[in-house]
Write an enzyme that holds these catalytic residues in place. Structure first.
Site, mmCIF file in Angstrom:
data_model
loop_
_atom_site.group_PDB
_atom_site.id
_atom_site.type_symbol
_atom_site.label_atom_id
_atom_site.label_comp_id
_atom_site.label_asym_id
_atom_site.label_seq_id
_atom_site.Cartn_x
_atom_site.Cartn_y
_atom_site.Cartn_z
ATOM 1 N N TYR A 205 0.863 -1.139 -0.175
ATOM 2 C CA TYR A 205 0.156 -0.138 -0.113
ATOM 3 C C TYR A 205 0.673 1.326 0.042
ATOM 4 O O TYR A 205 0.592 2.120 -0.714
ATOM 5 C CB TYR A 205 -0.823 0.020 1.238
ATOM 6 C CG TYR A 205 -1.598 1.390 1.390
ATOM 7 C CD1 TYR A 205 -2.646 1.583 0.534
ATOM 8 C CD2 TYR A 205 -1.579 2.274 2.374
ATOM 9 C CE1 TYR A 205 -3.422 2.890 0.556
ATOM 10 C CE2 TYR A 205 -2.005 3.375 2.540
ATOM 11 C CZ TYR A 205 -3.026 3.704 1.458
ATOM 12 O OH TYR A 205 -3.754 4.550 1.689
ATOM 13 N N LYS A 209 1.325 4.271 -3.279
ATOM 14 C CA LYS A 209 1.042 5.791 -2.679
ATOM 15 C C LYS A 209 2.453 6.676 -3.232
ATOM 16 O O LYS A 209 2.323 7.698 -3.468
ATOM 17 C CB LYS A 209 0.603 5.967 -1.392
ATOM 18 C CG LYS A 209 -0.814 5.373 -1.114
ATOM 19 C CD LYS A 209 -1.646 5.904 -1.989
ATOM 20 C CE LYS A 209 -3.170 5.800 -1.464
ATOM 21 N NZ LYS A 209 -4.056 6.552 -2.586
ATOM 22 N N THR A 242 -12.983 6.602 6.875
ATOM 23 C CA THR A 242 -13.692 5.685 5.733
ATOM 24 C C THR A 242 -13.818 4.511 5.711
ATOM 25 O O THR A 242 -12.981 3.875 6.443
ATOM 26 C CB THR A 242 -13.170 6.423 4.313
ATOM 27 O OG1 THR A 242 -11.773 6.056 4.208
ATOM 28 C CG2 THR A 242 -13.103 7.849 4.061
#
Length: 325
Positions: A205, A209, A242
């Site tokens: 991850y 990014k 989120t």
């Protein structure tokens, strides 16, 4: 050695997370300024059906933009469109299917968009996944690298001509790419971009990014060299409450729940920097920036390495079957 390679990405990611939480403890989310109307401008927002993507799409539409929500769930996408329309927002909003895990789907999306003969002034590369179980995309790429980075790389490259034609000097088209503070702790292995030697969801991850920031800067360099009226900026939303955190391990989810209520940004707050980058007057003609909490911020040192930027660009073109430029 294997255990160390597995644990270090986890420690680096959570250390970055703690730093962000401490920042958010002592610093409020910036307030969006009054933004100019965007009538006549067209935007695509990936992952625009929920979370920060939805808030970005909704706000851009409220400024008068024609917004295309791009996502992999037709049901969610159409519901998002209805919800925005119910608010009486003046901009047009519609949904087009896009699965960033499939290069074929990316190409089909671009074909469908081009068939509409619309201009394109804003592309917000927002969609993403985090800490998913090890897996492959339809084309055999590691999921984080494939969806978060390569899918957006191909999408941007295929839409670049539309963005160049739609922009004008003094009214540039804008590419806004959502990265993350986790890129500060990422390690980029050019010989193993898929993480096949020692897979870590945390490392994968973070690397995806980091790749997005490197891509943003290299793209801006090429746009500037060509004199094109298009800007490319990366944004960091901070830690936002989120569904992105649904794949945390059980203990981390337990800790996250009360912390998120107090210290995490809301989706609207998290989207604010992307909205700023997509529409604010003060960023007209300005690209190659990393924006956090409404301000230009220094990204990781490696992101400014032109050799690394160029090498990642070259490998990315080869992986998706585009001619290297």
């Amino acid at each position: 050695m294997w255990l160390l390679s597995f644990i270090l990405p986890i420690l680096r990611l959570y250390l970055v997370g703690v730093k962000v939480i401490l920042y958010q403890l002592f610093n409020k989310s910036f307030t969006l300024p009054v933004l100019p109307k965007q009538n006549g401008r067209v935007a695509i927002v990936t992952g625009g059906a929920r979370g920060m993507g939805y808030e970005t799409a909704r706000h851009l539409a409220s400024l008068g933009m024609h917004v295309v929500i791009a996502g992999n769930s037709e049901e969610e996408g159409l519901q998002a469109v209805k919800k925005i329309h119910r608010e009486g927002i003046e901009g047009k909003v519609e949904f087009l299917f896009l699965d960033l895990c499939s290069l074929k789907s990316v190409r089909q999306f671009v074909q469908r968009f081009k068939s509409r003969a619309l201009p394109l002034h804003v592309l917000v590369n927002n969609a993403g996944i985090m800490l998913v179980t090890e897996g492959k995309t339809e084309d055999g790429f590691e999921l984080h690298f494939g969806l978060n980075y390569l899918g957006h790389f191909l999408l941007t490259m295929l839409l670049l001509g539309d963005l160049k034609r739609s922009g004008r000097h003094g009214s540039c088209s804008r590419i806004v790419t959502v990265s993350s503070a986790t890129h500060y702790g990422a390690r980029l292995n050019m010989d193993d971009l898929q993480g096949s030697l020692c897979y870590s969801a945390h490392g994968a991850y973070s690397q995806s990014k980091l790749a997005l920031v490197l891509f943003t800067y290299q793209l801006q360099e090429q746009l500037t060299a060509g004199g094109f009226p298009v800007t490319s900026n990366a944004v960091d939303p901070g830690m936002v409450d989120t569904d992105l955190y649904s794949n945390l391990c059980a203990p981390a989810r337990v800790v996250k729940k009360p912390v998120a209520k107090i210290l995490f940004r809301t989706p609207a707050e998290g989207a604010s920097t992307a909205i700023l980058a997509a529409s604010a007057c003060q960023l007209e003609g300005i690209g190659g920036c990393y924006l956090y909490n409404g301000a230009k911020t220094k990204s990781a040192d490696i992101t400014y390495d032109h050799h690394v930027q160029a090498e990642l660009w070259k490998q990315s073109c080869a992986l998706i079957g585009l001619q290297h430029s």
